[in-house]
Design a protein around this motif. Structure first.
Motif, mmCIF file in Angstrom:
data_model
loop_
_atom_site.group_PDB
_atom_site.id
_atom_site.type_symbol
_atom_site.label_atom_id
_atom_site.label_comp_id
_atom_site.label_asym_id
_atom_site.label_seq_id
_atom_site.Cartn_x
_atom_site.Cartn_y
_atom_site.Cartn_z
ATOM 1 N N GLY A 57 3.051 0.069 4.425
ATOM 2 C CA GLY A 57 3.377 -0.477 3.117
ATOM 3 C C GLY A 57 3.000 0.507 2.030
ATOM 4 O O GLY A 57 2.505 1.603 2.299
ATOM 5 N N ASP A 59 1.712 -0.923 -1.235
ATOM 6 C CA ASP A 59 1.116 -1.693 -2.319
ATOM 7 C C ASP A 59 -0.065 -2.515 -1.811
ATOM 8 O O ASP A 59 0.103 -3.402 -0.969
ATOM 9 C CB ASP A 59 2.175 -2.617 -2.937
ATOM 10 C CG ASP A 59 1.714 -3.275 -4.222
ATOM 11 O OD1 ASP A 59 0.503 -3.239 -4.532
ATOM 12 O OD2 ASP A 59 2.578 -3.832 -4.919
ATOM 13 N N ARG A 61 -1.509 -4.771 -3.300
ATOM 14 C CA ARG A 61 -1.403 -6.165 -3.754
ATOM 15 C C ARG A 61 -0.556 -7.024 -2.815
ATOM 16 O O ARG A 61 -0.560 -8.240 -2.928
ATOM 17 C CB ARG A 61 -0.826 -6.217 -5.173
ATOM 18 C CG ARG A 61 -1.761 -5.571 -6.206
ATOM 19 C CD ARG A 61 -1.065 -5.398 -7.511
ATOM 20 N NE ARG A 61 0.055 -4.474 -7.301
ATOM 21 C CZ ARG A 61 0.843 -4.003 -8.256
ATOM 22 N NH1 ARG A 61 0.669 -4.386 -9.485
ATOM 23 N NH2 ARG A 61 1.811 -3.176 -7.972
ATOM 24 N N THR A 62 0.167 -6.391 -1.899
ATOM 25 C CA THR A 62 0.949 -7.138 -0.917
ATOM 26 C C THR A 62 0.058 -7.424 0.284
ATOM 27 O O THR A 62 -0.559 -6.517 0.828
ATOM 28 C CB THR A 62 2.185 -6.329 -0.471
ATOM 29 O OG1 THR A 62 2.957 -6.011 -1.616
ATOM 30 C CG2 THR A 62 3.021 -7.105 0.521
ATOM 31 N N CYS A 63 -0.014 -8.690 0.691
ATOM 32 C CA CYS A 63 -0.871 -9.076 1.818
ATOM 33 C C CYS A 63 -0.040 -9.393 3.055
ATOM 34 O O CYS A 63 1.101 -9.831 2.956
ATOM 35 C CB CYS A 63 -1.712 -10.294 1.444
ATOM 36 S SG CYS A 63 -2.967 -9.914 0.233
ATOM 37 N N TYR A 64 -0.662 -9.185 4.208
ATOM 38 C CA TYR A 64 -0.007 -9.393 5.490
ATOM 39 C C TYR A 64 -0.876 -10.260 6.393
ATOM 40 O O TYR A 64 -2.092 -10.318 6.253
ATOM 41 C CB TYR A 64 0.257 -8.043 6.162
ATOM 42 C CG TYR A 64 1.209 -7.181 5.371
ATOM 43 C CD1 TYR A 64 2.578 -7.265 5.568
ATOM 44 C CD2 TYR A 64 0.730 -6.314 4.395
ATOM 45 C CE1 TYR A 64 3.462 -6.495 4.818
ATOM 46 C CE2 TYR A 64 1.608 -5.540 3.640
ATOM 47 C CZ TYR A 64 2.970 -5.639 3.853
ATOM 48 O OH TYR A 64 3.837 -4.898 3.107
ATOM 49 N N ARG A 125 4.659 -10.515 6.222
ATOM 50 C CA ARG A 125 4.319 -10.366 4.810
ATOM 51 C C ARG A 125 4.029 -11.758 4.247
ATOM 52 O O ARG A 125 4.797 -12.683 4.448
ATOM 53 C CB ARG A 125 5.468 -9.725 4.038
ATOM 54 C CG ARG A 125 5.161 -9.524 2.558
ATOM 55 C CD ARG A 125 6.324 -8.866 1.812
ATOM 56 N NE ARG A 125 6.434 -7.460 2.181
ATOM 57 C CZ ARG A 125 7.473 -6.916 2.827
ATOM 58 N NH1 ARG A 125 8.501 -7.651 3.184
ATOM 59 N NH2 ARG A 125 7.485 -5.642 3.114
#
Length: 174
Positions: A57, A59, A61-64, A125
């Motif tokens: 990824g 970012d 701030r993007t969580c998985y 995601r």
């Protein structure tokens, strides 16, 4: 890659665990110093401790969410506990690894007793932080239903390995 050559299709991960999807994020799973590649073989003694998992990824701030399941429990010929949940980690920031996420179902090392089992790592995601919660049990977990319940959509990455009893064969003991 053509569907008939995709190792997730050949290994029946697509079908038994997941619907067809397009990989959009890199994910690297490593036990000790050995990377998991689709269809590779590990022995139970090699997977006692949780692996290092790196999430791609671009970012933070993007969580998985990472799910690890065994679709062949208790045995490939009678998978009555399909899928058995071995590990669940949420809120993993992009570009990091599972150590930065929240382990909501602790790692349980695989110990297959009969046959060759597939162990599948699936990455989703999330819509936001703290939006995914632990199921009530490990047995009969369903990755598809879980993804639907938490609006995770299609997976962004997946990889699997094979494992059987340490002694080598899944057959009868003498």
């Amino acid at each position: 890659m053509p569907r008939d050559r995709d190792p997730l299709v050949v290994g029946r991960v697509i079908g038994d665990v997941l619907e067809p999807f397009t990989r959009s994020i890199g994910m690297r799973v490593v036990y000790s110093s050995r990377e998991v590649n689709n269809g590779c073989e590990f022995r139970p003694s090699q997977i006692v401790n949780q692996p290092r998992v790196e999430v791609g990824g671009d970012d933070l701030r993007t969580c998985y969410t990472l799910v690890m399941v065994d679709p062949d429990a208790p045995s490939p010929s009678d998978p009555s506990l399909r899928e058995y949940l071995h590990w669940l980690v949420t809120d993993i920031p992009g570009t990091t690894g599972v150590t930065f996420g929240q382990e909501i179902v602790c790692y349980e090392n695989p110990q297959p007793s009969m046959g060759i089992h597939r162990f599948v790592f699936v990455l989703f995601r999330q819509l936001g932080r703290q939006t995914v919660y632990a199921p009530g049990w490990r047995q009969n977990f369903n990755t598809r239903d879980f993804a639907e319940l938490y609006n995770l959509g299609s997976p962004v990455a997946a990889v699997f390995f094979n494992c059987q009893r340490e002694s080598g064969t899944g057959g009868r003991r003498r």
